[in-house]
Design an enzyme around this catalytic site. Structure first.
Site, PDB file in Angstrom:
ATOM      1  N   SER A 146     -15.530  12.278 -25.448  1.00  0.00           N
ATOM      2  CA  SER A 146     -15.400  13.174 -24.307  1.00  0.00           C
ATOM      3  C   SER A 146     -15.724  12.436 -23.009  1.00  0.00           C
ATOM      4  O   SER A 146     -15.091  11.434 -22.705  1.00  0.00           O
ATOM      5  CB  SER A 146     -16.274  14.406 -24.513  1.00  0.00           C
ATOM      6  OG  SER A 146     -15.657  15.528 -23.924  1.00  0.00           O
ATOM      7  N   LYS A 198     -18.552  37.698  -7.547  1.00  0.00           N
ATOM      8  CA  LYS A 198     -19.763  36.943  -7.263  1.00  0.00           C
ATOM      9  C   LYS A 198     -20.588  36.646  -8.511  1.00  0.00           C
ATOM     10  O   LYS A 198     -21.159  35.556  -8.647  1.00  0.00           O
ATOM     11  CB  LYS A 198     -20.625  37.710  -6.247  1.00  0.00           C
ATOM     12  CG  LYS A 198     -21.921  36.991  -5.849  1.00  0.00           C
ATOM     13  CD  LYS A 198     -21.623  35.672  -5.165  1.00  0.00           C
ATOM     14  CE  LYS A 198     -22.905  34.971  -4.725  1.00  0.00           C
ATOM     15  NZ  LYS A 198     -22.626  33.646  -4.127  1.00  0.00           N
TER      16      LYS A 198
END
Length: 277
Positions: A146, A198
Protein backbone atom coordinates in the site's frame (compact mmCIF):
# COMPACT_ATOMS: atom_id res chain seq x y z
CA UNK A 1 3.69 10.18 27.11
CA UNK A 2 1.45 7.72 28.90
CA UNK A 3 0.38 4.28 27.64
CA UNK A 4 -3.13 5.67 27.08
CA UNK A 5 -1.97 8.31 24.59
CA UNK A 6 -4.04 8.40 21.39
CA UNK A 7 -2.12 11.10 19.49
CA UNK A 8 -0.88 8.73 16.75
CA UNK A 9 -3.91 6.43 16.77
CA UNK A 10 -6.24 9.36 16.02
CA UNK A 11 -4.31 9.93 12.78
CA UNK A 12 -5.74 6.63 11.51
CA UNK A 13 -9.39 7.34 12.35
CA UNK A 14 -11.98 8.61 9.86
CA UNK A 15 -9.48 9.27 7.08
CA UNK A 16 -8.41 7.38 3.95
CA UNK A 17 -5.69 4.80 4.51
CA UNK A 18 -3.34 3.09 2.09
CA UNK A 19 -2.86 0.12 4.40
CA UNK A 20 -2.69 -3.60 3.65
CA UNK A 21 -5.93 -5.50 4.29
CA UNK A 22 -4.39 -7.66 7.01
CA UNK A 23 -3.14 -4.66 8.94
CA UNK A 24 -6.43 -2.81 8.43
CA UNK A 25 -8.21 -5.80 10.00
CA UNK A 26 -5.75 -5.84 12.90
CA UNK A 27 -6.15 -2.09 13.37
CA UNK A 28 -9.93 -2.42 13.49
CA UNK A 29 -9.68 -5.21 16.04
CA UNK A 30 -7.34 -3.18 18.25
CA UNK A 31 -9.61 -0.15 18.11
CA UNK A 32 -12.58 -2.26 19.13
CA UNK A 33 -10.54 -3.33 22.15
CA UNK A 34 -9.57 0.21 23.18
CA UNK A 35 -6.22 0.17 21.40
CA UNK A 36 -3.94 3.14 22.01
CA UNK A 37 -0.57 4.42 20.75
CA UNK A 38 1.34 2.09 23.05
CA UNK A 39 -0.58 -0.97 21.78
CA UNK A 40 -0.31 -0.03 18.08
CA UNK A 41 3.18 1.45 17.85
CA UNK A 42 5.09 0.36 20.94
CA UNK A 43 6.72 2.58 23.57
CA UNK A 44 8.35 5.82 22.41
CA UNK A 45 11.95 6.72 23.15
CA UNK A 46 13.36 10.23 23.38
CA UNK A 47 16.23 10.98 20.96
CA UNK A 48 18.95 13.53 21.43
CA UNK A 49 20.10 13.41 17.83
CA UNK A 50 18.35 14.68 14.75
CA UNK A 51 15.68 12.28 13.54
CA UNK A 52 17.04 12.08 9.99
CA UNK A 53 20.36 10.83 11.31
CA UNK A 54 18.52 8.12 13.23
CA UNK A 55 16.78 6.98 10.06
CA UNK A 56 19.87 6.98 7.86
CA UNK A 57 22.86 4.64 7.82
CA UNK A 58 25.86 5.40 5.63
CA UNK A 59 27.83 2.56 4.05
CA UNK A 60 30.48 3.10 1.36
CA UNK A 61 29.03 6.44 0.20
CA UNK A 62 25.52 5.00 0.06
CA UNK A 63 22.76 6.42 2.27
CA UNK A 64 20.36 3.78 3.58
CA UNK A 65 17.08 5.30 4.78
CA UNK A 66 15.04 2.97 6.95
CA UNK A 67 11.26 3.12 6.40
CA UNK A 68 9.41 0.77 8.72
CA UNK A 69 6.07 0.26 10.42
CA UNK A 70 2.92 2.26 9.79
CA UNK A 71 3.46 5.47 7.81
CA UNK A 72 2.00 8.67 9.26
CA UNK A 73 1.75 12.32 8.15
CA UNK A 74 3.91 15.09 9.56
CA UNK A 75 7.05 14.62 11.59
CA UNK A 76 7.79 12.75 14.78
CA UNK A 77 9.39 15.71 16.57
CA UNK A 78 11.55 14.54 19.43
CA UNK A 79 10.09 11.03 19.58
CA UNK A 80 11.18 7.87 17.83
CA UNK A 81 8.46 5.25 17.45
CA UNK A 82 9.71 1.76 16.51
CA UNK A 83 6.32 0.91 15.00
CA UNK A 84 5.87 4.02 12.85
CA UNK A 85 7.67 6.27 10.37
CA UNK A 86 6.61 9.81 9.46
CA UNK A 87 6.52 11.14 5.90
CA UNK A 88 8.16 14.47 6.77
CA UNK A 89 11.03 12.60 8.45
CA UNK A 90 11.47 10.50 5.30
CA UNK A 91 11.53 13.67 3.21
CA UNK A 92 14.09 15.32 5.47
CA UNK A 93 16.37 12.28 5.51
CA UNK A 94 16.03 11.97 1.73
CA UNK A 95 16.90 15.65 1.16
CA UNK A 96 19.95 15.41 3.41
CA UNK A 97 21.22 12.40 1.44
CA UNK A 98 20.39 14.01 -1.89
CA UNK A 99 22.28 17.23 -1.12
CA UNK A 100 25.33 15.47 0.31
CA UNK A 101 27.79 15.31 -2.61
CA UNK A 102 29.69 12.46 -0.99
CA UNK A 103 26.56 10.26 -1.16
CA UNK A 104 26.55 8.46 -4.51
CA UNK A 105 23.32 6.46 -4.16
CA UNK A 106 20.27 6.25 -1.91
CA UNK A 107 18.67 3.05 -0.66
CA UNK A 108 15.13 2.98 0.71
CA UNK A 109 15.15 0.07 3.14
CA UNK A 110 11.43 -0.67 3.44
CA UNK A 111 9.44 -2.90 5.75
CA UNK A 112 5.99 -1.32 5.95
CA UNK A 113 2.34 -2.35 5.52
CA UNK A 114 1.46 1.22 4.54
CA UNK A 115 -0.32 3.99 6.41
CA UNK A 116 -2.19 7.21 5.79
CA UNK A 117 -2.88 8.63 2.36
CA UNK A 118 -2.10 12.10 3.75
CA UNK A 119 1.57 12.75 3.02
CA UNK A 120 2.09 9.57 1.00
CA UNK A 121 1.97 10.85 -2.56
CA UNK A 122 3.95 14.01 -1.85
CA UNK A 123 6.73 11.86 -0.36
CA UNK A 124 6.59 9.49 -3.33
CA UNK A 125 6.72 12.41 -5.76
CA UNK A 126 9.77 13.84 -3.97
CA UNK A 127 11.59 10.54 -4.44
CA UNK A 128 10.48 10.09 -8.05
CA UNK A 129 11.58 13.58 -9.10
CA UNK A 130 15.09 12.91 -7.75
CA UNK A 131 15.71 9.88 -9.97
CA UNK A 132 17.86 11.87 -12.40
CA UNK A 133 20.13 13.16 -9.64
CA UNK A 134 21.32 9.94 -7.98
CA UNK A 135 20.62 6.20 -8.21
CA UNK A 136 17.69 5.37 -5.93
CA UNK A 137 16.98 1.76 -5.03
CA UNK A 138 14.18 0.32 -2.91
CA UNK A 139 15.19 -2.79 -0.98
CA UNK A 140 12.09 -4.47 0.43
CA UNK A 141 12.68 -6.28 3.69
CA UNK A 142 10.12 -7.94 4.10
CA UNK A 143 7.11 -5.83 3.12
CA UNK A 144 6.27 -2.83 0.94
CA UNK A 145 2.50 -2.75 0.74
CA UNK A 146 0.00 0.00 0.00
CA UNK A 147 1.55 3.37 0.99
CA UNK A 148 4.81 1.52 1.60
CA UNK A 149 4.70 0.34 -2.00
CA UNK A 150 3.86 3.84 -3.25
CA UNK A 151 7.21 4.96 -1.83
CA UNK A 152 9.03 1.91 -3.17
CA UNK A 153 7.60 2.43 -6.66
CA UNK A 154 9.16 5.90 -6.77
CA UNK A 155 12.65 4.36 -6.73
CA UNK A 156 14.34 3.36 -9.97
CA UNK A 157 14.53 -0.30 -9.04
CA UNK A 158 12.87 -2.53 -6.45
CA UNK A 159 14.18 -5.77 -5.01
CA UNK A 160 12.46 -8.08 -2.56
CA UNK A 161 13.39 -11.37 -0.87
CA UNK A 162 11.74 -14.68 -1.73
CA UNK A 163 9.29 -14.27 1.13
CA UNK A 164 8.85 -10.50 0.68
CA UNK A 165 5.54 -8.87 -0.22
CA UNK A 166 4.66 -5.98 -2.53
CA UNK A 167 1.39 -4.56 -3.79
CA UNK A 168 -1.90 -3.85 -2.03
CA UNK A 169 -2.36 -0.88 -4.35
CA UNK A 170 -5.64 0.40 -2.97
CA UNK A 171 -7.27 2.74 -0.49
CA UNK A 172 -9.52 1.99 2.45
CA UNK A 173 -11.60 4.30 4.62
CA UNK A 174 -13.06 3.36 7.98
CA UNK A 175 -15.84 5.11 9.88
CA UNK A 176 -16.09 4.54 13.61
CA UNK A 177 -19.72 4.67 14.79
CA UNK A 178 -20.02 4.72 18.60
CA UNK A 179 -23.71 5.59 18.79
CA UNK A 180 -24.80 2.12 19.92
CA UNK A 181 -22.08 1.98 22.56
CA UNK A 182 -23.14 5.38 23.89
CA UNK A 183 -26.78 4.30 24.00
CA UNK A 184 -25.89 1.16 25.98
CA UNK A 185 -24.00 3.33 28.47
CA UNK A 186 -26.93 5.68 28.82
CA UNK A 187 -25.16 8.58 27.12
CA UNK A 188 -27.03 10.82 24.69
CA UNK A 189 -25.11 13.14 22.40
CA UNK A 190 -26.91 16.20 21.02
CA UNK A 191 -25.14 17.78 18.05
CA UNK A 192 -25.61 21.38 16.92
CA UNK A 193 -24.24 22.12 13.49
CA UNK A 194 -24.20 24.63 10.68
CA UNK A 195 -24.20 22.86 7.33
CA UNK A 196 -25.97 19.59 6.63
CA UNK A 197 -22.72 17.78 5.84
CA UNK A 198 -20.73 19.18 8.76
CA UNK A 199 -20.89 16.02 10.89
CA UNK A 200 -20.35 13.51 8.08
CA UNK A 201 -17.80 11.10 9.47
CA UNK A 202 -18.32 11.98 13.12
CA UNK A 203 -18.27 8.85 15.33
CA UNK A 204 -21.39 10.11 17.13
CA UNK A 205 -23.34 10.44 13.87
CA UNK A 206 -24.52 7.44 11.80
CA UNK A 207 -23.58 7.75 8.14
CA UNK A 208 -26.39 8.81 5.83
CA UNK A 209 -26.73 7.30 2.35
CA UNK A 210 -25.43 10.57 0.91
CA UNK A 211 -22.44 10.51 3.24
CA UNK A 212 -21.67 6.91 2.31
CA UNK A 213 -21.73 7.75 -1.40
CA UNK A 214 -19.52 10.80 -0.87
CA UNK A 215 -17.00 8.79 1.17
CA UNK A 216 -16.88 6.05 -1.46
CA UNK A 217 -16.40 8.61 -4.24
CA UNK A 218 -13.51 10.19 -2.34
CA UNK A 219 -11.96 6.77 -1.77
CA UNK A 220 -12.30 6.00 -5.48
CA UNK A 221 -10.55 9.26 -6.43
CA UNK A 222 -7.66 8.54 -4.10
CA UNK A 223 -7.49 4.99 -5.45
CA UNK A 224 -7.26 6.35 -8.99
CA UNK A 225 -4.42 8.64 -7.90
CA UNK A 226 -2.62 5.65 -6.39
CA UNK A 227 -3.04 3.64 -9.60
CA UNK A 228 -1.82 6.44 -11.88
CA UNK A 229 1.18 7.11 -9.62
CA UNK A 230 2.33 3.49 -9.59
CA UNK A 231 1.63 3.07 -13.31
CA UNK A 232 3.85 6.06 -14.12
CA UNK A 233 6.57 5.07 -11.66
CA UNK A 234 6.75 1.47 -12.86
CA UNK A 235 6.03 2.03 -16.56
CA UNK A 236 2.85 -0.05 -16.41
CA UNK A 237 -0.61 0.52 -17.86
CA UNK A 238 -3.14 1.84 -15.31
CA UNK A 239 -5.55 -0.90 -16.36
CA UNK A 240 -3.01 -3.53 -15.34
CA UNK A 241 -2.72 -2.00 -11.88
CA UNK A 242 -6.49 -1.73 -11.49
CA UNK A 243 -6.96 -5.37 -12.50
CA UNK A 244 -4.75 -6.41 -9.59
CA UNK A 245 -7.60 -5.40 -7.27
CA UNK A 246 -5.15 -4.43 -4.51
CA UNK A 247 -3.68 -7.96 -4.38
CA UNK A 248 -0.41 -8.65 -2.58
CA UNK A 249 2.36 -10.49 -4.44
CA UNK A 250 5.14 -12.47 -2.81
CA UNK A 251 8.68 -12.94 -4.12
CA UNK A 252 8.94 -13.85 -7.80
CA UNK A 253 5.23 -13.23 -8.31
CA UNK A 254 5.88 -9.57 -7.55
CA UNK A 255 8.50 -9.47 -10.29
CA UNK A 256 6.19 -11.21 -12.76
CA UNK A 257 3.46 -8.67 -11.97
CA UNK A 258 5.85 -5.84 -12.78
CA UNK A 259 5.88 -4.51 -9.22
CA UNK A 260 9.53 -5.42 -8.56
CA UNK A 261 12.68 -5.96 -10.60
CA UNK A 262 14.48 -8.82 -8.87
CA UNK A 263 14.24 -11.33 -6.04
CA UNK A 264 17.27 -10.82 -3.82
CA UNK A 265 18.09 -10.81 -0.14
CA UNK A 266 18.78 -7.38 1.32
CA UNK A 267 22.49 -8.22 1.56
CA UNK A 268 22.71 -9.37 -2.06
CA UNK A 269 20.71 -6.37 -3.24
CA UNK A 270 23.06 -3.96 -1.47
CA UNK A 271 26.15 -5.78 -2.71
CA UNK A 272 24.78 -5.66 -6.26
CA UNK A 273 24.21 -1.93 -5.92
CA UNK A 274 27.78 -1.32 -4.79
CA UNK A 275 29.14 -3.48 -7.62
CA UNK A 276 27.20 -1.52 -10.27
CA UNK A 277 27.48 1.91 -8.74
Amino acid sequence: MTPRSMALTRQLLNRPLALSSDHAHILGSMLRNNGDDYMLFGPPSDLEQFIAQKMTTRVDNVAIIKISGILLPGGSGCWWWPGATFYDDIGTAFDVALQDESIKAIVLHIDSPGGTVAGCFDAAEQIYQARSQKPIVAIVDEMACSAGYALASAAETITLPRTGEVGSIGVVSMHVDITEALEQDGIKVTTFQFGARKTDGYPTTPLSEEAIKAQQADTDRLGALFVSTVARNRGLKPEAITEMQAAVYRGQLGVEAGLADAVMSRTDAFTDLLKNL
